[in-house]
Enzyme design. Structure first.
Site, short mmCIF file in Angstrom:
data_model
loop_
_atom_site.label_atom_id
_atom_site.label_comp_id
_atom_site.label_asym_id
_atom_site.label_seq_id
_atom_site.Cartn_x
_atom_site.Cartn_y
_atom_site.Cartn_z
N TYR A 17 -2.90 8.59 -5.20
CA TYR A 17 -1.53 7.73 -5.26
C TYR A 17 -1.43 6.98 -3.79
O TYR A 17 -1.18 5.59 -4.16
CB TYR A 17 -0.70 8.70 -5.27
CG TYR A 17 0.69 8.11 -5.49
CD1 TYR A 17 1.02 7.18 -6.38
CD2 TYR A 17 1.87 8.37 -4.46
CE1 TYR A 17 2.44 6.61 -6.53
CE2 TYR A 17 3.10 7.70 -4.47
CZ TYR A 17 3.30 6.84 -5.63
OH TYR A 17 4.53 6.32 -5.89
N SER B 210 5.27 2.02 -2.35
CA SER B 210 5.68 3.50 -1.64
C SER B 210 5.37 3.52 -0.04
O SER B 210 4.35 2.92 0.51
CB SER B 210 4.87 4.43 -2.51
OG SER B 210 5.15 5.81 -1.89
#
Length: 237
Positions: free
Chosen positions: A146, A132
Site C-alpha cells: 500500500y 496517503s
C-alpha cells in the site's frame, strides 16, 4: 458558496467516505459533478439524490473503463482521483492477484485518468489525486505494498505537474492520515496504534479532507502544483 459554478467536475471513487465528502463540497459550491462507484450502488444513488450529482458505475481496476469514463465526461475543469484500496498484512502471505489489483486501482487508474483528462482540459484546470501520508512515512508493518502505491502517486504528481504546467493545469496530491470512514473507523482496532504516533489524537473528518481538496481545486491555488499536501494530525511529524 459558488466557487465551482459552471465547472465540470469528475470524482473517481465518490460514493462513500472521503469521496462522498468531496462530492458534497464541490456540488454545494456549484460544480456540475459526476462521480464513480463500483460496489456501493445504494450509497451512490442516495448521494446523487442528495447532491444533484451524477453517479456512474466504473471499475477503477479496469484501465479501459477509467479512460472511457474520463473521455465520456467531456472537457473537465476538475478531476479528483479518490478511488483506492488498502491491502494490509504480511507481505509473505498476501495474494499476488490482490496486490496487483491494488496497484491497478491506486497507481494505474490515477495516471491514465489524469493523462486522458489533460487531453481536453482547459487552461487553469485542476487534477488532484488522493494519496496517503504513508507515502512519506511507513509507521508500522504490514502495509509495504500500500505504501509503495502511495509513494508512486508522489512521482506521478510531480512528473505530470511538469508535463501539464505550461498549460496552467495544476497537479497535486492530498495525503490524508487516519480519517473516520468505513475503511478506518474512529473506534476501530487500529485506534490505539495510530493515536500513539499522532500529535492531534483523533481521526480526521472526511469534510476536512474535502475542504483541502476544494481549496486546491479552486482559483486561489493556481500557483500550487507538483506538491504533496499532508493532513494527518501530525502522524509524520
Amino acid at each position: 458558496m459558488a466557487g465551482f459554478q459552471g465547472k465540470s467536475v469528475l470524482v473517481l471513487g465518490g460514493s462513500r467516505g472521503i469521496g462522498a465528502a468531496i462530492v458534497r463540497r464541490l456540488a454545494a459550491e456549484g460544480g456540475k459533478v459526476t462521480f464513480t462507484y463500483a460496489g456501493s450502488r445504494e450509497a451512490a444513488e442516495r448521494l446523487a439524490a442528495e447532491t444533484g450529482a451524477t453517479a456512474a458505475v466504473t471499475d477503477s481496476a479496469d484501465r479501459d473503463a477509467v479512460i472511457a469514463r474520463v473521455r465520456e465526461s467531456g472537457p473537465l475543469d476538475v478531476l479528483v482521483v479518490n478511488a483506492g484500496v488498502a491491502l494490509m498484512g504480511d507481505a509473505l502471505e498476501l495474494d499476488a492477484d490482490a496486490v496487483d489489483r491494488m496497484i491497478r486501482i491506486n497507481v494505474h487508474a490515477p495516471y491514465h485518468a489524469a493523462v486522458e483528462a489533460a487531453r481536453r482540459m482547459p487552461e487553469g484546470g485542476r487534477i488532484l489525486v488522493i494519496g496517503s501520508n504513508v507515502g512519506d512515512h511507513v509507521g508500522f508493518p504490514g502495509i509495504a505494498g500500500y505504501a509503495m502505491t502511495k509513494s508512486a502517486v508522489q512521482g506521478l504528481v510531480r512528473g505530470l505537474a511538469r508535463d501539464f504546467g505550461p498549460r496552467g493545469i495544476t497537479v497535486n496530491a492530498v495525503q490524508p492520515g487516519p480519517v473516520d470512514t468505513d475503511m478506518n473507523p474512529a473506534e476501530g482496532p487500529l485506534k490505539d496504534l495510530l493515536y500513539g504516533k499522532m500529535v492531534i489524537q483523533r481521526h480526521g473528518r472526511p469534510e476536512e479532507i474535502a475542504a483541502m481538496v476544494a481549496w486546491l481545486a479552486g482559483p486561489e491555488a493556481g500557483f500550487v502544483t507538483g506538491a504533496m499536501h499532508t493532513i494527518d494530525g501530525g502522524f509524520g511529524a
